[in-house]
Scaffold this active site. Structure first.
Site, PDB file in Angstrom:
ATOM      1  N   LYS A  82      -9.803  46.471 -26.150  1.00 53.65           N
ATOM      2  CA  LYS A  82      -8.369  46.523 -25.832  1.00 53.65           C
ATOM      3  C   LYS A  82      -8.081  47.867 -25.176  1.00 53.65           C
ATOM      4  CE  LYS A  82      -4.081  45.766 -28.561  1.00 53.65           C
ATOM      5  NZ  LYS A  82      -3.646  45.481 -29.964  1.00 53.65           N
ATOM      6  N   SER A 157      -0.801  41.465 -30.355  1.00 49.26           N
ATOM      7  CA  SER A 157      -0.807  42.250 -29.138  1.00 49.26           C
ATOM      8  C   SER A 157      -2.176  42.311 -28.456  1.00 49.26           C
ATOM      9  CB  SER A 157      -0.333  43.678 -29.416  1.00 49.26           C
ATOM     10  OG  SER A 157      -1.225  44.343 -30.322  1.00 49.26           O
ATOM     11  N   SER A 181      -2.290  41.426 -35.037  1.00 50.72           N
ATOM     12  CA  SER A 181      -2.495  41.471 -33.582  1.00 50.72           C
ATOM     13  C   SER A 181      -3.896  41.116 -33.129  1.00 50.72           C
ATOM     14  CB  SER A 181      -2.142  42.864 -33.040  1.00 50.72           C
ATOM     15  OG  SER A 181      -0.747  43.025 -33.029  1.00 50.72           O
TER      16      SER A 181
END
Lengths: 477, 71
Positions: A82, A157, A181
């Protein structure tokens, strides 16, 4: 030419092919890079692709193998992180215009551990700006979509890591998990999402969102891969004051030991209310499957969820504001409107509110640990809904209407507050063709038992989720 | 407990923090439209309920300890 379906193999199988020299590390990297070039326009999974360094590293690994060197455990295995997680010399944008030119000086702890094990970084994956939000919508880098239906969200996320693995652009990816997330997008995309005990994996070199709740998470194609990745990146980091001192466990050798004799807790009420009927039925089928394998299913009472969202928000926004103060002053106009409003909320809470929320965390942790004195794991649905449509603001499930982000993380967010390890595993395909999942929660620092139960669920044929067909995407040239 | 107003928040921000939040951000707190913040007023009401709850001597959270195995 490597067959396309290799892109959907678990790491352990890919490693076997590499060891057997069925293909080289360079050929494997080229397979994924070709897929990224072809599919990322749809998936919006990657913000940055580190193709040149990936090719160089893979070639070095191949030369080592040719020279007779013993390969490292993950030699040649590609992965993504990420874009909150630092890779030296590569931009860490956090999915925001605020850090559009922020080049990392060093590697995050977990990236170093993966590189030490021989893995190859393929790039930086998309996310909700600064991890603020569970939809993964991103106005700067595009919204990562669901591989099973590009009109649906991947979830967030950690939207990019989930989309990258689900579209077959990489075998595994690391994200962060502050309220679900990692686990929620993994569940919405038919993958395994693991959030270990808070502090189990170092957050050094990772842009924080909320120190009290942030966990490193990982997304993989199988429980075995999740165990392997955890084994690789967990461990004490003296540079991270939040990193636990517990010794690393053995997560891989007992995966196939089964669940006979284990006690599986099923919470009343909240976790089985206002949930899609097919998701509920799949969760019940998982429980029946575990009973068939010799586990005992018992009802348990988890702490009241009455104030859980309030406690979480009261921790998140002041902590996020505290981190972002310097950037707000320098580049405030570059933030998205929703994040700025959230940070403004953090400004307007009282110190007593924050301290009380921290004290509630203690209560949540104690009460959840008390439940886990009576059972080995707790099982819940992973999400109350399948992946919502891109652009939707609310979702109604079994009579309950709520904001999309709240719905996606409704069953996961509490375990960021309790800090207990949790994993989401596929529980089958919904009649819409979208994946469903269950969540397994374990005792602090007992990820081994947690993963053993997850592996037993995964072994149930009816819970397996086939790879996405990607009919909507360009075919290989 | 009185309902929080935009004017109150404006003064709190100006006098206690001095960060120049824009009007639309303060508006979002008193009349949310974006869906992520469920409403500052609702949050304050819930926090007031929590504030009145007796937590005894429960301290703020520390790092978790290893849980014992089931009894």
């Amino acid at each position: 030419m490597i067959p396309e379906d290799v892109a959907f193999l678990p790491i352990r199988e890919i490693a076997r092919h590499l060891a057997a020299r069925d293909f080289t590390a360079v050929e494997l990297v080229e397979l994924y890079l070709e897929r990224i070039a072809r599919l990322n326009e749809t998936a919006k999974a990657f913000i940055t692709v580190t193709d040149a360094t990936a090719r160089e590293r893979a070639a070095r690994i191949d030369r080592g193998v040719a020279d007779g060197a013993t390969p490292a455990p993950l030699a040649g295995i590609p992965f993504a992180v990420k874009d909150l997680i630092d890779v030296a010399g590569v931009k860490t944008t956090a999915g925001s215009r605020v850090l559009a030119d922020n080049v990392a000086q060093g590697n995050a702890f977990l990236v170093d551990r993966m590189l030490d094990a021989g893995a190859v970084v393929l790039g930086k994956a998309n996310l909700h700006e600064f991890a603020y939000g569970a939809t993964g919508e991103n106005s700067v880098y595009g919204t990562a979509v669901n591989a099973y239906d590009p009109g649906r969200l991947a979830g967030g996320s950690s939207s990019g890591p989930a989309a990258a693995v689900a579209f077959g652009l990489v075998p595994a990816a690391f994200g962060t998990d502050t309220g679900g997330s990692t686990r929620a997008p993994a569940a919405l995309c038919g993958l395994v999402g693991l959030k270990p005990t808070i502090g189990r994996i170092s957050t050094s070199g990772v842009i924080p969102y909320c120190w009290s709740l942030d966990h490193i998470g990982l997304i993989a194609r199988s429980v075995g891969d999740a165990a392997l990745l955890l084994q690789t990146v967990a461990g004490h980091d003296p540079q991270d004051p939040g990193c636990a001192g517990e010794p690393n466990g053995d997560y891989t050798s007992r995966l196939d030991d089964g669940v006979s004799g284990l006690r599986v807790g099923v919470p009343h009420g909240f976790y089985f209310e206002h949930c899609d009927e097919e998701i509920l039925a799949a969760a019940q089928a998982v429980l029946a499957h575990l009973e068939d394998l010799g586990a005992t299913v018992v009802a348990v009472d988890l702490p009241s969820m009455e104030h859980a969202r309030t406690v979480s928000l009261t921790l998140q926004m002041p902590e996020a504001l505290s981190y972002h103060t310097r950037y707000l002053a320098e580049r405030g106009a570059l933030y998205g409107d929703d994040l700025r409003a959230g940070l403004a909320l953090g400004q307007c809470l009282l110190a007593e509110h924050y301290v009380r929320a921290r004290r509630m965390l203690t209560r949540y942790r104690e009460e959840t640990s008390d439940v886990l004195r009576k059972v080995d794991v707790i099982v819940t649905p992973a999400t109350p809904t399948v992946a919502p449509p891109v652009g939707s603001t609310s979702v109604t499930t079994a009579g309950k209407t709520e904001a999309v982000g709240n719905a996606i993380t409704r069953y996961t967010t509490f375990f960021n507050m309790s800090g207990h390890p949790a994993v989401t595993v596929p529980s089958g395909l919904h009649s819409t063709g979208l994946p469903m999942g269950v969540q397994v929660v374990g005792r602090n620092f007992d990820e081994a038992t947690l993963l053993r139960v997850a592996a037993a669920i995964e072994a149930g044929d009816r819970f397996r989720v086939r790879p996405p067909r990607l009919d909507h995407c360009p075919r290989p040239g | 407990m009185e309902k929080v107003t935009k004017e109150t928040l404006r003064r709190v921000i100006a006098q206690l923090a001095a960060f120049p939040w824009r009007d639309e951000e303060v508006d979002e707190l008193v009349a949310p439209r974006m869906g992520i913040i469920t409403g500052f007023q609702d949050l304050l009401v819930d926090l007031e309920t929590l504030r009145q709850r007796d937590l005894g001597a429960t301290p703020p959270a520390q790092s978790p300890r290893k849980d014992p195995a089931p009894e």
